[in-house]
Design an enzyme around this catalytic site. Structure first.
Site, PDB file in Angstrom:
ATOM      1  CE  LYS A  67      -2.642   1.234   3.635  1.00 47.75           C
ATOM      2  NZ  LYS A  67      -3.966   1.337   4.430  1.00 47.75           N
ATOM      3  NE  ARG A 110      -6.079  -1.569   6.807  1.00 43.25           N
ATOM      4  CZ  ARG A 110      -5.132  -0.605   7.648  1.00 43.25           C
ATOM      5  NH1 ARG A 110      -5.742  -0.131   8.495  1.00 43.25           N
ATOM      6  NH2 ARG A 110      -3.913  -0.478   7.280  1.00 43.25           N
ATOM      7  CD  GLN A 138      -9.868   5.965   7.603  1.00 45.82           C
ATOM      8  OE1 GLN A 138     -10.549   4.807   7.555  1.00 45.82           O
ATOM      9  NE2 GLN A 138      -9.062   6.347   6.709  1.00 45.82           N
ATOM     10  CG  ASP A 159     -16.359  15.805  14.423  1.00 47.65           C
ATOM     11  OD1 ASP A 159     -15.774  14.779  13.739  1.00 47.65           O
ATOM     12  OD2 ASP A 159     -15.791  17.018  14.327  1.00 47.65           O
ATOM     13  N   GLY A 225      -8.264   6.086  16.284  1.00 48.41           N
ATOM     14  CA  GLY A 225      -7.319   7.158  15.834  1.00 48.41           C
ATOM     15  C   GLY A 225      -6.075   7.310  16.052  1.00 48.41           C
TER      16      GLY A 225
HETATM   17  N1  NAD Z   1      -6.296   2.306  13.190  1.00 50.01           N
HETATM   18  C1  NAD Z   1      -6.071   2.445  11.621  1.00 50.01           C
HETATM   19  O1  NAD Z   1      -5.836   1.383  11.202  1.00 50.01           O
HETATM   20  C2  NAD Z   1      -6.107   3.701  11.016  1.00 50.01           C
HETATM   21  C3  NAD Z   1      -6.387   3.891   9.629  1.00 50.01           C
HETATM   22  C4  NAD Z   1      -6.611   4.835   9.125  1.00 50.01           C
HETATM   23  C5  NAD Z   1      -6.657   6.096   9.536  1.00 50.01           C
HETATM   24  N2  NAD Z   1      -6.562   6.068  11.032  1.00 50.01           N
HETATM   25  C6  NAD Z   1      -6.444   7.312  12.049  1.00 50.01           C
HETATM   26  O2  NAD Z   1      -7.760   7.605  12.323  1.00 50.01           O
HETATM   27  C7  NAD Z   1      -7.964   9.009  12.734  1.00 50.01           C
HETATM   28  C8  NAD Z   1      -9.103   9.662  11.986  1.00 50.01           C
HETATM   29  O3  NAD Z   1      -8.927   9.552  10.417  1.00 50.01           O
HETATM   30  P1  NAD Z   1      -9.724  10.520   9.611  1.00 50.01           P
HETATM   31  O4  NAD Z   1      -9.246  10.356   8.104  1.00 50.01           O
HETATM   32  O5  NAD Z   1     -11.346  10.236   9.978  1.00 50.01           O
HETATM   33  O6  NAD Z   1      -9.595  11.788  10.164  1.00 50.01           O
HETATM   34  P2  NAD Z   1     -10.051  13.162   9.796  1.00 50.01           P
HETATM   35  O7  NAD Z   1      -9.073  14.233  10.002  1.00 50.01           O
HETATM   36  O8  NAD Z   1     -10.797  13.087   8.493  1.00 50.01           O
HETATM   37  O9  NAD Z   1     -11.419  13.484  10.665  1.00 50.01           O
HETATM   38  C9  NAD Z   1     -11.064  13.584  12.191  1.00 50.01           C
HETATM   39  C10 NAD Z   1     -12.452  14.076  12.854  1.00 50.01           C
HETATM   40  O10 NAD Z   1     -12.165  13.962  14.227  1.00 50.01           O
HETATM   41  C11 NAD Z   1     -12.769  15.184  14.870  1.00 50.01           C
HETATM   42  N3  NAD Z   1     -12.157  15.509  16.195  1.00 50.01           N
HETATM   43  C12 NAD Z   1     -10.965  15.737  16.412  1.00 50.01           C
HETATM   44  N4  NAD Z   1     -10.935  16.045  17.877  1.00 50.01           N
HETATM   45  C13 NAD Z   1     -12.036  15.629  18.467  1.00 50.01           C
HETATM   46  C14 NAD Z   1     -12.547  15.516  19.748  1.00 50.01           C
HETATM   47  N5  NAD Z   1     -11.827  15.853  20.648  1.00 50.01           N
HETATM   48  N6  NAD Z   1     -13.994  15.211  19.851  1.00 50.01           N
HETATM   49  C15 NAD Z   1     -14.599  14.954  18.643  1.00 50.01           C
HETATM   50  N7  NAD Z   1     -14.303  15.071  17.371  1.00 50.01           N
HETATM   51  C16 NAD Z   1     -12.960  15.171  17.176  1.00 50.01           C
HETATM   52  C17 NAD Z   1     -12.422  16.072  13.611  1.00 50.01           C
HETATM   53  O11 NAD Z   1     -13.187  17.353  13.809  1.00 50.01           O
HETATM   54  C18 NAD Z   1     -12.714  15.625  12.606  1.00 50.01           C
HETATM   55  O12 NAD Z   1     -14.038  15.770  11.995  1.00 50.01           O
HETATM   56  C19 NAD Z   1      -6.510   9.608  12.530  1.00 50.01           C
HETATM   57  O13 NAD Z   1      -5.754   9.911  13.451  1.00 50.01           O
HETATM   58  C20 NAD Z   1      -5.892   8.587  11.216  1.00 50.01           C
HETATM   59  O14 NAD Z   1      -4.555   8.827  11.307  1.00 50.01           O
HETATM   60  C21 NAD Z   1      -6.335   4.867  11.809  1.00 50.01           C
END
Ligand code: NAD
Length: 328
Positions: A67, A110, A138, A159, A225
């Site tokens: 990836k 996934r 996500q 959010d 996250g």
């Molecule tokens: N575990 C995994 O396999 C995996 C895979 C992909 C992404 N991630 C991680 O997941 C996280 C989210 O990814 P995304 O693409 O959805 O991010 P994104 O930036 O598109 O969205 C994050 C959301 O969280 C909200 N937010 C931030 N702080 C907050 C809080 N205290 N209370 C409520 N809402 C809050 C923001 O307003 C935003 O809408 C990232 O850190 C990303 O790296 C993990």
């Protein structure tokens, strides 16, 4: 070579299938039957960017994958995705690249399915209410995964950004209407979690996004996250209340996730509090939930095996159904 867009993938692959693919991936990973070297990270300081390459190989599936998921935060100003991604699938018997799949969507699928697999294996069977914190890129697949594995009457969503929250709730009530679950905008994270049986946190937050003292007994929480040492969306209070703590990969989590590293460092928990990896539960080596009162935590950072198994299952179905674009 078969090119598979998000639309192609949606035609042939369901969330329930993604959950089963992730369970298989976690089982393969725990059996030591996947090769997943640490990802290669090349920075591009001129553009504040980074190129990330995540390779994997599973001999029993006769396939390899890589990836490419790049992080270019300034893309948001250019109207481009900030983490553009593709998955290349390689035939394990010939080394030929057989498919390129929309990596952004494979990641969303996934990653949602990891929570789905954890809930399917660890949550109360009679779970009725969900909570989702974070409505970014996500979130949609996290929400669908909860609905796919338990018969939920409602999911409360929260959010910090009210505009994004309301747009998400409206869109999800339309897109996921077939599940018959009401998606409701919560007024606060307390409001979202107070009566929830399943909780997902999916934000890049560096401070806890919910109050761990307020979740009810019997809850299962999936923290998705945090993937860097300073990131902490999970309230450590829940770790002290939890009777079991699971991971997708304890090694991967301990190499990056503040959610676990920070409470380990300050002594809130020790490694003796860890129960094990989800794959070991699936293999029957580690106990799952033992009663309806237990509070259970699952932490996932994502492993390459999930990308490989998910991409291979999608490719096989697309090939069989004649879906996708052939490129010779
Ligand atoms: N575990 C995994 O396999 C995996 C895979 C992909 C992404 N991630 C991680 O997941 C996280 C989210 O990814 P995304 O693409 O959805 O991010 P994104 O930036 O598109 O969205 C994050 C959301 O969280 C909200 N937010 C931030 N702080 C907050 C809080 N205290 N209370 C409520 N809402 C809050 C923001 O307003 C935003 O809408 C990232 O850190 C990303 O790296 C993990």
């Amino acid at each position: 070579m078969l090119l598979l867009s998000k639309g192609d993938i949606q035609k042939v692959f369901t969330m329930k299938e993604a959950v089963e693919a992730d369970k298989e991936a976690f089982r393969i990973f725990s059996e030591g039957k996947s090769v997943v070297p640490l990802r290669t990270n090349i920075s591009a300081p001129k553009h504040d960017g980074a190129f990330l390459f995540m390779p994997s190989y599973v001999e029993e599936m006769e396939c390899s994958a890589i990836k490419i998921v790049n992080v270019f935060p300034k893309n948001i100003d250019k109207g481009l995705p900030t983490t553009p991604a593709q998955v290349l699938l390689i035939d394990g018997t010939t080394g030929v690249v057989v498919s390129v799949l929309d990596g952004t969507y494979v990641t969303q699928l996934r990653t949602g399915a990891a929570s789905g697999a954890a809930f399917d294996v660890l949550a109360r069977k009679d779970a009725k209410k969900g909570a989702l914190i974070g409505t970014g890129g996500q979130a949609a697949t996290q929400l669908e995964a909860m609905m796919a594995v338990r018969d939920l009457s409602e999911v409360k969503v929260y959010d910090l950004n009210a505009e994004r929250l309301n747009a998400f709730v409206e869109q999800m009530n339309k897109e996921l209407a077939a599940y018959g679950t009401k998606v409701i905008a919560a007024e606060s994270s307390d409001d979202a979690i107070e009566d929830a049986d399943l909780v997902v946190t999916v934000t890049p937050s560096s401070r806890p996004v919910f109050d761990g003292t307020k979740v009810k007994k019997g809850v299962t929480v999936s923290c998705v996250g945090s993937y860097q040492p300073h990131m902490q969306e999970m309230d450590p209070a829940i770790l002290t209340r939890a009777s079991k703590i699971y991971f997708d990969s304890v090694d991967a989590v301990l190499s990056e996730a503040g959610d676990i590293l920070i409470p380990l460092e300050d002594g809130t928990i020790t490694k003796d509090d860890f129960t094990g990896d989800l794959g070991d539960v699936l293999l029957g080596k580690v106990t799952a939930r033992e009663n309806d009162e237990e509070i259970i935590v699952f932490k996932t950072v994502g492993i390459g095996t999930q990308d490989l198994v998910t991409a291979k299952k999608i490719y096989d179905k697309a090939l069989a159904q004649g879906v996708g674009t052939n490129w010779n």
